[in-house]
Design a protein around this motif. Structure first.
Motif, PDB file in Angstrom:
ATOM      1  N   TYR B 257       0.841  -1.188   0.000  1.00  0.00           N
ATOM      2  CA  TYR B 257       0.000   0.000   0.000  1.00  0.00           C
ATOM      3  C   TYR B 257       0.877   1.239   0.000  1.00  0.00           C
ATOM      4  O   TYR B 257       2.013   1.208   0.467  1.00  0.00           O
ATOM      5  CB  TYR B 257      -0.910  -0.008   1.231  1.00  0.00           C
ATOM      6  CG  TYR B 257      -1.790  -1.243   1.247  1.00  0.00           C
ATOM      7  CD1 TYR B 257      -2.775  -1.413   0.275  1.00  0.00           C
ATOM      8  CD2 TYR B 257      -1.610  -2.237   2.197  1.00  0.00           C
ATOM      9  CE1 TYR B 257      -3.554  -2.555   0.260  1.00  0.00           C
ATOM     10  CE2 TYR B 257      -2.393  -3.377   2.179  1.00  0.00           C
ATOM     11  CZ  TYR B 257      -3.366  -3.546   1.210  1.00  0.00           C
ATOM     12  OH  TYR B 257      -4.137  -4.656   1.183  1.00  0.00           O
ATOM     13  N   PRO B 258       0.345   2.311  -0.552  1.00  0.00           N
ATOM     14  CA  PRO B 258       1.139   3.548  -0.590  1.00  0.00           C
ATOM     15  C   PRO B 258       1.458   4.048   0.827  1.00  0.00           C
ATOM     16  O   PRO B 258       0.794   3.681   1.790  1.00  0.00           O
ATOM     17  CB  PRO B 258       0.231   4.540  -1.330  1.00  0.00           C
ATOM     18  CG  PRO B 258      -1.125   3.940  -1.328  1.00  0.00           C
ATOM     19  CD  PRO B 258      -0.985   2.473  -1.162  1.00  0.00           C
ATOM     20  N   PHE B 259       2.461   4.884   0.859  1.00  0.00           N
ATOM     21  CA  PHE B 259       2.967   5.359   2.159  1.00  0.00           C
ATOM     22  C   PHE B 259       1.879   6.022   2.996  1.00  0.00           C
ATOM     23  O   PHE B 259       1.833   5.865   4.214  1.00  0.00           O
ATOM     24  CB  PHE B 259       4.133   6.325   1.954  1.00  0.00           C
ATOM     25  CG  PHE B 259       4.757   6.734   3.253  1.00  0.00           C
ATOM     26  CD1 PHE B 259       5.625   5.861   3.921  1.00  0.00           C
ATOM     27  CD2 PHE B 259       4.457   7.954   3.836  1.00  0.00           C
ATOM     28  CE1 PHE B 259       6.182   6.214   5.136  1.00  0.00           C
ATOM     29  CE2 PHE B 259       5.013   8.312   5.056  1.00  0.00           C
ATOM     30  CZ  PHE B 259       5.882   7.445   5.710  1.00  0.00           C
ATOM     31  N   TRP B 260       1.011   6.783   2.339  1.00  0.00           N
ATOM     32  CA  TRP B 260      -0.002   7.522   3.110  1.00  0.00           C
ATOM     33  C   TRP B 260      -1.249   6.700   3.410  1.00  0.00           C
ATOM     34  O   TRP B 260      -2.196   7.195   3.986  1.00  0.00           O
ATOM     35  CB  TRP B 260      -0.398   8.817   2.392  1.00  0.00           C
ATOM     36  CG  TRP B 260       0.762   9.769   2.353  1.00  0.00           C
ATOM     37  CD1 TRP B 260       1.481  10.126   1.244  1.00  0.00           C
ATOM     38  CD2 TRP B 260       1.369  10.442   3.460  1.00  0.00           C
ATOM     39  NE1 TRP B 260       2.496  10.984   1.586  1.00  0.00           N
ATOM     40  CE2 TRP B 260       2.456  11.198   2.954  1.00  0.00           C
ATOM     41  CE3 TRP B 260       1.118  10.484   4.837  1.00  0.00           C
ATOM     42  CZ2 TRP B 260       3.269  11.984   3.758  1.00  0.00           C
ATOM     43  CZ3 TRP B 260       1.939  11.257   5.645  1.00  0.00           C
ATOM     44  CH2 TRP B 260       2.988  11.989   5.106  1.00  0.00           C
ATOM     45  N   SER B 261      -1.246   5.416   3.073  1.00  0.00           N
ATOM     46  CA  SER B 261      -2.406   4.565   3.375  1.00  0.00           C
ATOM     47  C   SER B 261      -2.420   4.232   4.859  1.00  0.00           C
ATOM     48  O   SER B 261      -1.393   4.307   5.547  1.00  0.00           O
ATOM     49  CB  SER B 261      -2.343   3.285   2.558  1.00  0.00           C
ATOM     50  OG  SER B 261      -1.243   2.506   3.021  1.00  0.00           O
ATOM     51  N   LEU B 262      -3.582   3.845   5.330  1.00  0.00           N
ATOM     52  CA  LEU B 262      -3.741   3.595   6.760  1.00  0.00           C
ATOM     53  C   LEU B 262      -2.821   2.480   7.284  1.00  0.00           C
ATOM     54  O   LEU B 262      -2.137   2.675   8.285  1.00  0.00           O
ATOM     55  CB  LEU B 262      -5.220   3.296   7.057  1.00  0.00           C
ATOM     56  CG  LEU B 262      -5.616   3.330   8.518  1.00  0.00           C
ATOM     57  CD1 LEU B 262      -5.264   4.656   9.179  1.00  0.00           C
ATOM     58  CD2 LEU B 262      -7.112   3.056   8.665  1.00  0.00           C
ATOM     59  N   MET B 265       0.762   3.821   7.356  1.00  0.00           N
ATOM     60  CA  MET B 265       0.931   4.870   8.375  1.00  0.00           C
ATOM     61  C   MET B 265       0.969   4.270   9.785  1.00  0.00           C
ATOM     62  O   MET B 265       1.848   4.588  10.590  1.00  0.00           O
ATOM     63  CB  MET B 265      -0.242   5.869   8.303  1.00  0.00           C
ATOM     64  CG  MET B 265      -0.148   6.851   7.149  1.00  0.00           C
ATOM     65  SD  MET B 265       1.321   7.865   7.241  1.00  0.00           S
ATOM     66  CE  MET B 265       0.922   8.853   8.678  1.00  0.00           C
ATOM     67  N   THR B 268       4.144   2.306  10.197  1.00  0.00           N
ATOM     68  CA  THR B 268       5.351   3.127  10.304  1.00  0.00           C
ATOM     69  C   THR B 268       5.447   3.793  11.670  1.00  0.00           C
ATOM     70  O   THR B 268       6.478   3.719  12.350  1.00  0.00           O
ATOM     71  CB  THR B 268       5.350   4.213   9.206  1.00  0.00           C
ATOM     72  OG1 THR B 268       5.159   3.555   7.953  1.00  0.00           O
ATOM     73  CG2 THR B 268       6.632   4.987   9.203  1.00  0.00           C
TER      74      THR B 268
END
Lengths: 463, 377
Positions: B257-262, B265, B268
């Protein structure tokens, strides 16, 4: 400690009063050295074993409930001392306790509501979170952070005093004697309760059977030196706080957990298996302080508190298990008492118990009739097996013989002049306020008040 | 009932110490252990394991203790409780035959983790094309599943998750029974909610107001802060793991999933907490006053913290390097250590969370019962 310099203030002792004086003087900008004779682990004198101090207050705070006004405090003190108190110094102490909690908190002391089983003092006494050792630890941290030079394992062996003026102290550390110079000195080194020879001098051979409930380091060395070098004494060597504690406790340093709190629930007999005092005279918190003396007055300074199964779990649990037996006769054998005498003592007691509604929380109507001594409250037959006994001995906590001080905590000389630069605080001068008797939390109140006054006055004197 | 497993000498020593504490009571304001202790006149083995798991090992009582060594009573209450606690982990372990895993736990955890790492590398070599494993993939190619099929991953972790959950539940059931509670009382709403609150705020790492005396006698909040980072880091990663299947199965979106996906996030942020928290706790542990450390458990504690650290480190590296040729190897390592962490959860330091929470519930359940108490004397 640095023997090449002259300190502004030298503190002799390492308990509550000593630390209050050290911190106060240091905060006033003076150089301060503190000599504690105990090793670091046992630092703090008898303060290590305390848990609260008696506080005047006009509103609930710091775990204290309701109010405790000055006059009531004073009357309580007057009552227990029978007038053996200095009103001026007593009132200074009392007023001090109304305001000093903020200062204590600033130096790391934390308070908590009164402990389980101590509801009776929740109104009058502020409890230290974690007890006296936690308070002592906080003060040592504060003192160290402020730059007080602390020296453990350092015993004062002599003081150079010239016409009431302190010049220097001789102190032994790791076997080496050194001379420490200072402009002023605060004597806060406690009483002599751990000095068995001195106790014997005061009490006679009975003292050999005393247990010392407090620190083994309070041998009264500094007190002796001061008295020998011109201090005006106060109090009587046989006066002190002495309670009946479990006879199986250590000779020294047993502290709070050695208490036995079931006296008022049963009967107490001596080694001849006879009763000797009204066990139900008043609430136990108002009476425990006289039982040390009572047991001290019995043959071989031993007594036995006897209860039956009805009383189990109705008092603070003692640290040692009770001696237990199915019959009074067997209990006597276990206690090495004369079985027939104990059976007859208990039999007579049981026969004398009048009907009544037992209630340990009030001065109830359960009393004996026709025996001497009577039991005037909470008298119930001792008839429900198993039977339990706790052996009791006098446990001396602290002594009242000390040096006289004035309201500036200056030590008074035999010719009634105040010493120009010797101050005293804590147990070493507590007899000025508490000449006789005992009320809970007064020792720490005196130590805090006069510790801080001594620190302030010594700082001013050394300026 | 589980067999009595705590060595008799330790139980006796615990009873001796608890009797001293019960007569003294000065530490009552520090935490829940002492009020719980004061409700009792005698201390059976179950009482001691209850108190031991209620103890957060903050050390405040030790430093405040007038009877601590070198006093002749030799009272080191928190160390004794730590030893009982260690023994209780073995006692309640399920299945009981695996309780031996708590012996030399540091080594056991390391070996299991190493084994699962090897297993993963081998499994990947078996399931996927070795050339795919060592080449770069773009996110759009569904890089992870290019080297390891999603279905296999879901099955492996699903099964382990169920086994771990079963083992932890059985362990807490055995604990709950042994301390003398009925199953139903565990779910009493009031006590349960209060315990969640206590645990969420770690109030018993407060030492009564200034923080606990950890690592030394100066009160400090350092341990609470590092533990918060660890716990919330862990929960955040756990939440990421929970959200990801929703993305996959419900929304039909495939990882990575992209970095800004739940999930990313949460993962991270959680991983950052799980780097700093365990590192801080290890740093504090290293400085811990040796008077208070139960040596037999240091290995267990360290292994768990190190494992958490490696899991989050490999997870973060995977995030950063997932479009490079290192991805396959990193994924194998990361999944291997994650599996090691999961497998050893019921047989390592993680269980402290389960038993301590249950002990807190017991504490609040008990508080609502009438005190056997003493008349106000």
């Amino acid at each position: 400690m640095d023997v090449s310099r002259t300190y502004d203030v030298l503190i002799l002792g390492g308990g509550n009063a000593a630390l209050c004086a050290a911190i106060t003087a240091r905060r006033a900008g003076r150089s301060v050295a503190l000599l504690e004779c105990a090793p670091k682990h046992f630092r703090g004198g008898n303060s290590r074993h305390t848990r609260n101090f008696r506080c005047m207050h006009d509103a609930p705070s710091d775990g204290l409930t309701d109010t405790y006004p000055e006059e009531e405090y004073w009357q309580d003190l007057l009552k227990v001392t029978g007038g053996e108190t200095n009103e001026k110094l007593a009132r200074i102490t009392i007023r001090f306790t109304a305001t000093c909690r903020k200062w204590m908190a600033e130096h790391g002391v934390r308070f908590q509501p009164s402990l389980g089983g101590t509801l009776h003092v929740s109104r009058t006494n502020a409890f230290f979170l974690g007890g006296g050792k936690a308070l002592i630890n906080a003060y040592y941290r504060a003192a160290e952070a402020l730059g007080v030079e602390i020296s453990y394992d350092t015993e004062v062996t002599d003081l150079n005093i010239d016409d009431g003026r302190f010049m220097s102290a001789l102190a032994v550390r790791h076997g080496i004697e050194q001379e420490v110079r200072a402009k002023t000195v605060v004597a806060a080194a406690g009483g002599f309760e751990a000095n068995l020879a001195w106790l014997r001098e005061a009490w006679g051979p009975a003292a050999d059977n005393f247990l010392v409930r407090g620190t083994p380091y309070n041998v009264g060395r500094v007190l002796r030196i001061l008295l020998d070098k011109g201090a005006k004494s106060i109090g009587d060597a046989t006066q002190g706080h002495c309670v009946a504690i479990d006879a199986r406790s250590p000779k020294f340093d047993g502290g709070i957990c050695t208490r036995v709190d079931c006296v008022s629930l049963g009967v107490v007999v001596n080694e001849s298996a006879y009763r000797f005092y009204d066990e139900g005279e008043d609430f136990w918190p108002k009476r425990y302080a006289i039982w040390g003396r009572l047991v001290a007055g019995q043959p071989n300074q031993i007594a036995y508190s006897i209860i039956d199964a009805k009383s189990v779990g109705k008092f603070m649990p003692p640290v040692f298990p009770p001696i237990k037996a199915a019959t009074i006769g067997e209990l006597a054998v276990a206690l090495k008492l004369d079985a027939s005498v104990l059976e007859s003592t208990i039999g007579q007691f049981n026969a004398a118990v009048r009907p009544g509604t037992f209630d340990h929380t009030v001065l109830d109507g359960c009393a004996t009739e026709g025996i001497s001594p009577p039991k005037t409250h909470w008298a119930r037959r001792i008839d429900t097996p198993p039977f339990f006994a706790y052996p009791l001995r006098p446990g001396i906590t602290f002594t009242y013989l000390g040096v006289t001080v004035n309201e500036r905590a200056q030590m008074m000389l035999q010719d009634d002049r105040p010493s120009p630069n010797i101050f005293a605080a804590g147990e070493i001068m507590a007899g000025n306020v508490l000449g006789k008797g005992y009320i809970a939390g007064i020792g720490m109140a005196i130590g805090t008040a006069f510790g801080r006054i001594a620190g302030e006055e010594a700082a001013r004197c050394a300026a | 009932m589980p067999p009595s497993a705590i060595p008799a000498a330790l139980v006796e020593e615990g009873q001796r110490m608890a009797s001293i504490c019960n007569a003294c009571r000065y530490c009552e304001g520090f935490c829940a252990v002492f009020p719980a202790l004061e409700r009792r006149l005698s201390f059976a083995e179950g009482d001691l394991t209850y108190l031991a798991n209620l103890c957060h090992n903050c050390g405040s009582c030790y430093y405040a203790c007038q009877y601590a060594p070198p006093h002749e009573f030799q009272l080191n209450f928190p160390k004794m409780l730590a030893e009982v606690r260690g023994e209780s982990y073995k006692k309640y372990a399920w299945p009981a035959t695996l309780s031996g895993l708590f012996q030399r736990n540091g080594r056991v955890v390391s070996l299991i983790t190493a084994a699962s790492l090897v297993a993963f590398v081998l499994a990947m070599l078996f399931f996927s094309d070795p050339s795919a494993l060592f080449s770069a993939h773009s996110d759009s190619q569904g890089s992870f599943y290019a080297v390891f099929p999603h279905r296999a991953m879901a099955w492996i972790f699903g099964v382990i998750f169920l086994m771990v959950t079963a083992a932890l539940i059985m362990g807490s059931v055995r604990f709950w029974r042994d301390i003398g509670e009925e199953p139903a009382t565990f779910l009493s709403p009031g006590p349960f909610a209060k315990s969640v609150d206590d645990a969420a705020r770690l109030i018993y790492l407060g030492g009564g107001g200034d923080g606990c005396t950890y690592p030394d006698d100066k009160p400090s909040y350092a341990r609470r802060r590092f533990h918060h980072l660890t716990f919330y880091g862990f929960m955040s990663c756990f939440a990421a793991t929970g959200v990801a299947p929703v993305y996959h199965y419900v929304l039909g979106w495939s990882a990575p999933y992209p970095f800004w996906s739940l999930p990313v996030m949460l993962g991270t942020l959680g991983s950052i907490g799980l780097l700093i928290g365990p590192a801080g706790l290890l740093w504090l542990k290293e400085r811990r006053d040796s008077a208070l450390t139960a040596d037999s458990q240091t290995g267990m504690d360290v292994a768990f913290l190190v494992l958490l650290f490696i899991v989050s480190l490999t997870g973060l590296l995977l995030l950063v390097l997932r479009e490079t040729a290192a991805m396959g190897t990193l994924l194998a390592i990361h999944l291997g250590v994650v599996m090691g962490l999961f497998i050893t959860m019921p047989y390592g330091k993680f269980v402290h969370a389960v038993y301590r929470f249950a002990a807190l519930v017991r504490f609040h359940v008990e508080r609502r019962r009438p005190s056997p108490g003493l008349s106000a004397e």
